[in-house]
Scaffold this motif. Structure first.
Motif, PDB file in Angstrom:
ATOM      1  N   VAL A  45      -4.848  -1.737 -10.032  1.00 56.63           N
ATOM      2  CA  VAL A  45      -3.540  -2.388 -10.075  1.00 56.63           C
ATOM      3  C   VAL A  45      -2.523  -1.505 -10.794  1.00 56.63           C
ATOM      4  O   VAL A  45      -1.373  -1.383 -10.384  1.00 56.63           O
ATOM      5  CB  VAL A  45      -3.679  -3.749 -10.793  1.00 56.63           C
ATOM      6  CG1 VAL A  45      -2.334  -4.421 -10.916  1.00 56.63           C
ATOM      7  CG2 VAL A  45      -4.650  -4.624 -10.044  1.00 56.63           C
ATOM      8  N   SER A  84      -1.339   1.221  -8.587  1.00 56.83           N
ATOM      9  CA  SER A  84      -0.392   0.708  -7.597  1.00 56.83           C
ATOM     10  C   SER A  84       0.998   0.544  -8.199  1.00 56.83           C
ATOM     11  O   SER A  84       1.997   0.887  -7.573  1.00 56.83           O
ATOM     12  CB  SER A  84      -0.879  -0.636  -7.043  1.00 56.83           C
ATOM     13  OG  SER A  84      -2.057  -0.454  -6.295  1.00 56.83           O
ATOM     14  N   ALA A  85       1.058   0.019  -9.428  1.00 57.87           N
ATOM     15  CA  ALA A  85       2.368  -0.194 -10.054  1.00 57.87           C
ATOM     16  C   ALA A  85       3.081   1.145 -10.277  1.00 57.87           C
ATOM     17  O   ALA A  85       4.298   1.249 -10.074  1.00 57.87           O
ATOM     18  CB  ALA A  85       2.203  -0.945 -11.377  1.00 57.87           C
ATOM     19  N   VAL A  86       2.328   2.188 -10.665  1.00 59.46           N
ATOM     20  CA  VAL A  86       2.941   3.503 -10.891  1.00 59.46           C
ATOM     21  C   VAL A  86       3.408   4.108  -9.563  1.00 59.46           C
ATOM     22  O   VAL A  86       4.530   4.610  -9.447  1.00 59.46           O
ATOM     23  CB  VAL A  86       1.940   4.454 -11.595  1.00 59.46           C
ATOM     24  CG1 VAL A  86       2.497   5.865 -11.652  1.00 59.46           C
ATOM     25  CG2 VAL A  86       1.631   3.939 -12.996  1.00 59.46           C
ATOM     26  N   GLN A 142      -6.232  -8.009   2.023  1.00 60.27           N
ATOM     27  CA  GLN A 142      -7.039  -7.168   1.136  1.00 60.27           C
ATOM     28  C   GLN A 142      -8.091  -6.474   1.973  1.00 60.27           C
ATOM     29  O   GLN A 142      -8.748  -7.115   2.793  1.00 60.27           O
ATOM     30  CB  GLN A 142      -7.689  -8.036   0.047  1.00 60.27           C
ATOM     31  CG  GLN A 142      -8.694  -7.306  -0.823  1.00 60.27           C
ATOM     32  CD  GLN A 142      -8.046  -6.214  -1.671  1.00 60.27           C
ATOM     33  OE1 GLN A 142      -7.066  -6.454  -2.369  1.00 60.27           O
ATOM     34  NE2 GLN A 142      -8.581  -4.989  -1.576  1.00 60.27           N
ATOM     35  N   ASP A 143      -8.240  -5.167   1.752  1.00 64.68           N
ATOM     36  CA  ASP A 143      -9.263  -4.425   2.484  1.00 64.68           C
ATOM     37  C   ASP A 143     -10.661  -4.811   1.999  1.00 64.68           C
ATOM     38  O   ASP A 143     -10.851  -5.105   0.814  1.00 64.68           O
ATOM     39  CB  ASP A 143      -9.082  -2.915   2.280  1.00 64.68           C
ATOM     40  CG  ASP A 143      -7.878  -2.377   3.033  1.00 64.68           C
ATOM     41  OD1 ASP A 143      -7.167  -3.188   3.651  1.00 64.68           O
ATOM     42  OD2 ASP A 143      -7.646  -1.152   2.992  1.00 64.68           O
ATOM     43  N   THR A 159     -14.306  -6.246  -3.200  1.00 66.13           N
ATOM     44  CA  THR A 159     -12.898  -6.468  -3.502  1.00 66.13           C
ATOM     45  C   THR A 159     -12.704  -7.968  -3.479  1.00 66.13           C
ATOM     46  O   THR A 159     -13.557  -8.698  -2.965  1.00 66.13           O
ATOM     47  CB  THR A 159     -11.978  -5.813  -2.452  1.00 66.13           C
ATOM     48  OG1 THR A 159     -12.368  -6.277  -1.155  1.00 66.13           O
ATOM     49  CG2 THR A 159     -12.094  -4.304  -2.489  1.00 66.13           C
ATOM     50  N   PHE A 168      -2.082   0.205  -1.363  1.00 62.09           N
ATOM     51  CA  PHE A 168      -1.891  -0.947  -2.255  1.00 62.09           C
ATOM     52  C   PHE A 168      -2.914  -2.052  -2.009  1.00 62.09           C
ATOM     53  O   PHE A 168      -3.199  -2.835  -2.906  1.00 62.09           O
ATOM     54  CB  PHE A 168      -0.474  -1.515  -2.115  1.00 62.09           C
ATOM     55  CG  PHE A 168       0.604  -0.643  -2.691  1.00 62.09           C
ATOM     56  CD1 PHE A 168       0.328   0.274  -3.701  1.00 62.09           C
ATOM     57  CD2 PHE A 168       1.904  -0.733  -2.224  1.00 62.09           C
ATOM     58  CE1 PHE A 168       1.339   1.084  -4.236  1.00 62.09           C
ATOM     59  CE2 PHE A 168       2.916   0.069  -2.755  1.00 62.09           C
ATOM     60  CZ  PHE A 168       2.632   0.970  -3.753  1.00 62.09           C
ATOM     61  N   VAL A 169      -3.435  -2.183  -0.789  1.00 63.67           N
ATOM     62  CA  VAL A 169      -4.423  -3.250  -0.540  1.00 63.67           C
ATOM     63  C   VAL A 169      -5.820  -2.683  -0.313  1.00 63.67           C
ATOM     64  O   VAL A 169      -6.716  -3.370   0.156  1.00 63.67           O
ATOM     65  CB  VAL A 169      -4.034  -4.141   0.668  1.00 63.67           C
ATOM     66  CG1 VAL A 169      -2.701  -4.806   0.445  1.00 63.67           C
ATOM     67  CG2 VAL A 169      -4.045  -3.352   1.958  1.00 63.67           C
ATOM     68  N   SER A 170      -6.026  -1.406  -0.675  1.00 60.92           N
ATOM     69  CA  SER A 170      -7.314  -0.763  -0.370  1.00 60.92           C
ATOM     70  C   SER A 170      -8.373  -1.063  -1.407  1.00 60.92           C
ATOM     71  O   SER A 170      -9.539  -0.797  -1.197  1.00 60.92           O
ATOM     72  CB  SER A 170      -7.118   0.749  -0.313  1.00 60.92           C
ATOM     73  OG  SER A 170      -6.851   1.218  -1.626  1.00 60.92           O
ATOM     74  N   GLY A 171      -7.974  -1.591  -2.568  1.00 57.88           N
ATOM     75  CA  GLY A 171      -8.917  -1.745  -3.658  1.00 57.88           C
ATOM     76  C   GLY A 171      -8.613  -0.776  -4.789  1.00 57.88           C
ATOM     77  O   GLY A 171      -9.339  -0.697  -5.771  1.00 57.88           O
ATOM     78  N   GLN A 172      -7.518  -0.022  -4.654  1.00 57.81           N
ATOM     79  CA  GLN A 172      -7.037   0.880  -5.704  1.00 57.81           C
ATOM     80  C   GLN A 172      -6.677   0.069  -6.951  1.00 57.81           C
ATOM     81  O   GLN A 172      -6.353  -1.108  -6.860  1.00 57.81           O
ATOM     82  CB  GLN A 172      -5.808   1.588  -5.139  1.00 57.81           C
ATOM     83  CG  GLN A 172      -4.920   2.305  -6.110  1.00 57.81           C
ATOM     84  CD  GLN A 172      -3.769   2.984  -5.372  1.00 57.81           C
ATOM     85  OE1 GLN A 172      -3.873   4.113  -4.946  1.00 57.81           O
ATOM     86  NE2 GLN A 172      -2.665   2.282  -5.194  1.00 57.81           N
ATOM     87  N   LEU A 207       5.527  -3.954  -4.200  1.00 60.91           N
ATOM     88  CA  LEU A 207       4.112  -4.312  -4.061  1.00 60.91           C
ATOM     89  C   LEU A 207       3.883  -5.619  -3.320  1.00 60.91           C
ATOM     90  O   LEU A 207       3.094  -5.680  -2.375  1.00 60.91           O
ATOM     91  CB  LEU A 207       3.477  -4.368  -5.448  1.00 60.91           C
ATOM     92  CG  LEU A 207       3.318  -3.001  -6.111  1.00 60.91           C
ATOM     93  CD1 LEU A 207       2.991  -3.151  -7.585  1.00 60.91           C
ATOM     94  CD2 LEU A 207       2.227  -2.219  -5.413  1.00 60.91           C
ATOM     95  N   ALA A 221       8.820  -7.759  -7.801  1.00 61.38           N
ATOM     96  CA  ALA A 221       7.723  -7.586  -6.834  1.00 61.38           C
ATOM     97  C   ALA A 221       6.410  -7.283  -7.546  1.00 61.38           C
ATOM     98  O   ALA A 221       5.346  -7.736  -7.123  1.00 61.38           O
ATOM     99  CB  ALA A 221       8.059  -6.464  -5.847  1.00 61.38           C
ATOM    100  N   PHE A 238       2.880  -9.391  -7.558  1.00 55.42           N
ATOM    101  CA  PHE A 238       1.661  -8.684  -7.169  1.00 55.42           C
ATOM    102  C   PHE A 238       0.574  -8.886  -8.228  1.00 55.42           C
ATOM    103  O   PHE A 238      -0.596  -9.115  -7.905  1.00 55.42           O
ATOM    104  CB  PHE A 238       2.000  -7.199  -7.009  1.00 55.42           C
ATOM    105  CG  PHE A 238       0.839  -6.302  -6.662  1.00 55.42           C
ATOM    106  CD1 PHE A 238       0.313  -6.296  -5.380  1.00 55.42           C
ATOM    107  CD2 PHE A 238       0.300  -5.445  -7.607  1.00 55.42           C
ATOM    108  CE1 PHE A 238      -0.737  -5.444  -5.044  1.00 55.42           C
ATOM    109  CE2 PHE A 238      -0.748  -4.593  -7.284  1.00 55.42           C
ATOM    110  CZ  PHE A 238      -1.266  -4.597  -5.999  1.00 55.42           C
ATOM    111  N   SER A 250       4.219   2.556  -6.899  1.00 51.33           N
ATOM    112  CA  SER A 250       5.359   1.793  -6.413  1.00 51.33           C
ATOM    113  C   SER A 250       6.643   2.311  -7.057  1.00 51.33           C
ATOM    114  O   SER A 250       7.650   2.555  -6.382  1.00 51.33           O
ATOM    115  CB  SER A 250       5.142   0.314  -6.738  1.00 51.33           C
ATOM    116  OG  SER A 250       6.311  -0.421  -6.536  1.00 51.33           O
ATOM    117  N   TYR A 272      11.913  -4.164  -8.269  1.00 50.73           N
ATOM    118  CA  TYR A 272      10.588  -3.590  -8.545  1.00 50.73           C
ATOM    119  C   TYR A 272       9.835  -4.470  -9.543  1.00 50.73           C
ATOM    120  O   TYR A 272       8.661  -4.791  -9.343  1.00 50.73           O
ATOM    121  CB  TYR A 272      10.754  -2.169  -9.092  1.00 50.73           C
ATOM    122  CG  TYR A 272       9.511  -1.615  -9.742  1.00 50.73           C
ATOM    123  CD1 TYR A 272       8.437  -1.176  -8.970  1.00 50.73           C
ATOM    124  CD2 TYR A 272       9.398  -1.542 -11.132  1.00 50.73           C
ATOM    125  CE1 TYR A 272       7.292  -0.679  -9.563  1.00 50.73           C
ATOM    126  CE2 TYR A 272       8.258  -1.052 -11.734  1.00 50.73           C
ATOM    127  CZ  TYR A 272       7.203  -0.617 -10.951  1.00 50.73           C
ATOM    128  OH  TYR A 272       6.068  -0.131 -11.540  1.00 50.73           O
TER     129      TYR A 272
END
Lengths: 317, 548
Positions: free
Chosen positions: B317, B320-322, A155-156, A163, B311-315, B379, A85, A89, B324, A82
């Motif tokens: 960071v 996302s870490a939490v 990426q969306d 973004t 995770f890749v929506s623009g949320q 992630l 990763a 990220f 995950s 974790y």
């Protein structure tokens, strides 16, 4: 069936190799934890099958320490991955300051790219190898997702917001670019190519394509729009209508009418053009009309690039 | 103590079975008997499974060639949308709870019926109403949003029958909520004398956990979908950015329901497998309390992991870490169950029949699905494989490899109880193995496709992916044969002259095996009284019998 099975996709960046290493190592650990369970399960089922005479004395039905052990030890091992990763990220959200900013606008069903020096292209994206590139992305209609498997990144692109995604592709080549978020009828046709070129070839390519749709750099195009749309009629010191001065605004704190403050970034400047009443600067009346039905997203990008460049001019004074 | 009867139960008197009690149509369509309602559900979810499977067959046939010769782009989108919507809301969610749960919850806790029998019938009618509306959507041209209804595609741009579909799913939610409510009240209030919480079968624990999710999560989906419909009809601007709305808000609301919905689909399966393993092993389950509370832990933590879909929506960071981290945490209780099932087989007295084969197949597929889920929770890996076939393979391992396999296992195990007939055990074993093999040939290649960068929901795809797609489609044909087999030999067993089932063909513990097969209308001739622990098989170690 023109091609056979390709088991591993090409890697165009250092990050892609890191992701491969991560999933490879994690996969190995997962097998290490799983195979004993599968083997034991089958072995128990066969060894202790009914009608077979074996020792079944003292069959255990609980053991607290065994339970704690098989809950906690794998969890701690996974936590190590974790951390790994998550670090990888986080790198994706720290673009180097010198990354080349390229604007991306997606719509059903195409990709539009604007290079900072004015070159524009559709569905193909040319970038120099070994140079960090930062994509500043938005969508005109529905949500799309910029996905280059060779970069192991996606990426969306969300309508109404920016973004970004940055990468440093170091292996020249042509890599498929795909839309990864379902976006309607021709979703699967919304593809393109990322073309990574040696830097000198990229310079030549830029020289040839500089006039691809707009004159001059993106910021110069923005400056022209700023004048043509009459923005300076309000947003300048000499104007009769009182509107916030915009010279050098990018990256500066802005006090808002509702008492908050924010840093003027791409999102704020774009919102102020398209949805001017969303955040009103303190001391000004909300009288600006929306330009949402006048401007295409590419033109908003040009205006924002112009406002950014005015910051650069201020700083160099 | 071993020669004492397991349950204090008066000698059986003759009473007509719930099936023989009356044969009129009225006695079926206006029944309030939980067992008959379970069969109504069984027939109706089977019909929806056939429609969903038909859509899947179209998809797999079409993907045989990269250019998609069978369907148009739009037709393909409608096929996978209807496949997802029907399989999720009209098959998987009601499958185990409304068929096996409806049949077994009252019998397993030793009571006559659910707490609200008429509400139970009403929930079937609501399900049928929403199902008919979905069939209307299918014949009126379909819907092209995917089962996820992402905005602003669904609220502004899609041109299928979006509002009708939303209303159908909205209505079906009431059926789910009423079932959950019924189970919670029944488990709290109607347990037989002596049926303490520590004596509850694990099937009941997992249905209790899933009922909590039914009641808490479903209303969120209902409101969210109504907002989408309102935006589509009158443009209220909650999700549409041109009106100042936020498209990501939809994803937060949708996954706040739909991630727990994954556990809705898998928790009842975990309960079924605990029953199948212990009955086949003839041994008390290893770590009863760990397995029971793992269900509750999954239900609770499952509410806090929805952001891993974004995770890749623009949320942000940090979010996302939490998410995950929490997604890794929710894997722990699932792993605990797998370890405990394995330990249960140690020094057991294992009957290798079809139910056990289904259960072992379930465990293998569930573990593969769960571990690839852990990969998706990482992630940096997720950024590459989310929205690709890797995700498609992952959730099919959980929902089809997991839930559907468990449903088939449970159906075989309780078939003698439900119908009073014995099915052909050899054919059952063959079907179990065929399903396991066919499933893996269908879905394992999709992990490879995903890692190579094949996005999901692609009608036309690059030619380098064709070989794996062809393998996957061939596997699907094998899987279809595996799923079709039980339909034949189970129905065959119902024909006149089929072998009659005794009260307890498996020699299993549990109150449902103390009554006749099929049970009488009120389940038991006289109120059972429970005096022993669950899974009280002779092999249990004497010292741990009463306190484990």
């Amino acid at each position: 069936m023109s091609a056979g099975i390709e088991l591993w996709p090409p890697a165009a960046s250092h990050h892609a190799q890191q992701v491969d290493l991560l999933i490879g190592s994690f996969g190995a650990m997962v097998w290490l934890l799983t195979i004993p369970v599968f083997v034991l399960m089958s072995w128990f089922a066969i060894r202790y099958r009914r009608s077979r005479e074996v020792n079944r004395d003292h069959a255990p039905t609980r053991n607290l320490w065994v339970e704690v052990g098989w809950s906690v030890i794998p969890f701690i091992l996974v936590l190590g991955f974790y951390v790994w990763a998550t670090m990888l990220f986080l790198d994706l959200y720290r673009p180097p300051p010198d990354a080349i900013p390229i604007h991306v606008v997606a719509k059903q069903w195409m990709w539009k790219f604007q290079h900072p020096d004015g070159a524009r292209e559709i569905n193909n994206l040319h970038v120099p190898a070994g140079r960090p590139v930062k994509l500043i992305m938005t969508s005109e209609d529905v949500i799309h997702s910029f996905y280059v498997p060779a970069l192991r990144q996606k990426q969306d692109l969300v309508p109404g917001r920016y973004t970004s995604l940055w990468f440093n592709a170091d292996k020249p080549g042509r890599y498929p670019l795909r839309c990864a978020e379902f976006c309607g009828a021709d979703h699967s046709a919304m593809g393109g190519t990322l073309i990574v070129m040696p830097p000198q070839d990229y310079a030549v390519w830029l020289g040839r394509n500089r006039d691809g749709g707009m004159d001059g750099t993106l910021a110069q195009a923005g400056a022209r729009l700023f004048r043509d749309l009459g923005c300076s009629g309000c947003h300048s010191a000499a104007a009769s209508v009182k509107a916030p001065p915009l010279e050098g605004i990018f990256g500066r704190p802005v006090a808002l009418a509702d008492g908050g403050t924010l840093i003027a970034d791409d999102q704020y400047l774009s919102d102020s053009i398209l949805l001017p009443n969303k955040q009103v600067a303190a001391g000004y009346r909300p009288i600006m009309p929306t330009y949402g039905n006048v401007l295409a997203p590419e033109q908003v990008n040009a205006l924002v690039a112009y406002l950014k460049s005015s910051r650069a001019r201020e700083d160099s004074k | 103590m071993t020669d004492e009867p397991r349950f204090e139960h008066p000698p059986e008197e003759r009473a007509p079975s719930y099936l023989a009690e009356s044969h009129s149509l009225r006695s079926w369509f206006f029944t309030t008997d939980h067992k008959r309602i379970a069969l109504l559900y069984l027939v109706s979810i089977t019909l929806f499974f056939l429609i969903g499977a038909g859509a899947a067959a179209l998809i797999r046939l079409d993907l045989l060639t990269p250019q998609g010769d069978l369907l148009t782009n739009d037709g393909y989108n409608r096929a996978f949308s209807i496949h997802g919507i029907i399989m999720v809301w009209f098959f998987l969610i009601p499958s185990i709870p409304n068929v096996l749960g409806n049949f077994l919850v009252p019998i397993m806790i030793g009571t006559r019926d659910l707490a609200f029998p008429r509400l139970n019938l009403l929930s079937w009618y609501i399900y049928i109403l929403s199902g008919l509306l979905t069939l209307y959507v299918v014949v009126s041209g379909g819907v092209d949003t995917g089962w996820t209804f992402y905005t602003p595609l669904s609220s502004v741009y899609a041109n299928g029958a979006v509002v009708a579909t939303i209303v159908a799913v909205f209505i079906s939610g009431f059926s789910t909520i009423l079932t959950g409510l019924n189970f919670i009240v029944t488990i709290h209030k109607l347990r037989a004398p002596g049926m303490t919480w520590s004596r509850l079968p694990l099937f009941i624990w997992s249905h209790y956990a899933v009922s909590i999710i039914f009641v808490l999560a479903t209303p969120v989906l209902a409101i969210t979908l109504l907002l989408v419909a309102a935006e589509r009809l009158i443009g209220i601007g909650v999700f549409d950015p041109r009106l100042g709305g936020d498209p990501l808000l939809f994803q937060h609301l949708f996954w706040f329901y739909s991630h727990p919905a994954v556990y809705i689909m898998v928790l009842p399966a975990l309960g079924v497998v605990s029953e199948l393993i212990t009955a086949a092993a003839h041994k008390r389950i290893f770590g009863y309390w760990f397995v029971a509370f793992a269900s509750i832990a999954i239900a609770v933590i499952g509410f806090m992991v929805w952001g891993h879909h974004m995770f890749v929506s623009g949320q942000s960071v940090f979010a996302s870490a939490v998410f995950s981290f929490l997604s890794i945490a929710v894997a722990v209780p699932s792993a605990i169950k797998v370890y405990n099932w394995t330990a249960t087989l140690y020094k057991a007295d294992v009957a290798i029949d079809a139910p056990l084969l289904f259960a072992l197949g379930f465990i293998g597929l569930f573990v593969a699905g769960g571990l690839t889920g852990l990969m998706l929770a990482m992630l940096a890996i997720d950024v590459h494989v989310t929205d690709t076939y890797f995700v498609v393979a992952h959730f099919h391992y959980i929902m089809v490899g997991g839930s559907v396999t468990a449903f088939f296992g449970g159906l075989h195990f309780w078939w003698p109880k439900m119908t009073g007939r014995l099915y052909n055990e050899t054919l059952g074993r063959i079907a179990a193995i065929l399903i396991l093999v066919g499933f893996n040939i269908t879905f394992f290649p999709q992990f490879l496709l995903g890692y190579q960068g094949m996005p999901r929901r692609y009608h036309v795809y690059p030619p380098e992916f064709q070989v794996l797609h062809v393998i996957s489609s061939l596997g699907a044909a094998l899987l279809a044969v595996g799923y079709a087999m039980p339909a034949f030999y189970l129905l065959w067993s119902l024909l006149p002259g089929g072998r009659r089932a005794p009260a307890n063909p498996w020699g299993a513990s549990g109150l449902e095996w103390t009554t006749s097969s099929p049970p009488p209308k009120h389940n038991f001739i006289a109120q059972p009284v429970v005096v022993r622990q669950p899974y009280d098989y002779p092999l249990a170690h004497p010292a741990s019998r009463d306190d484990g």
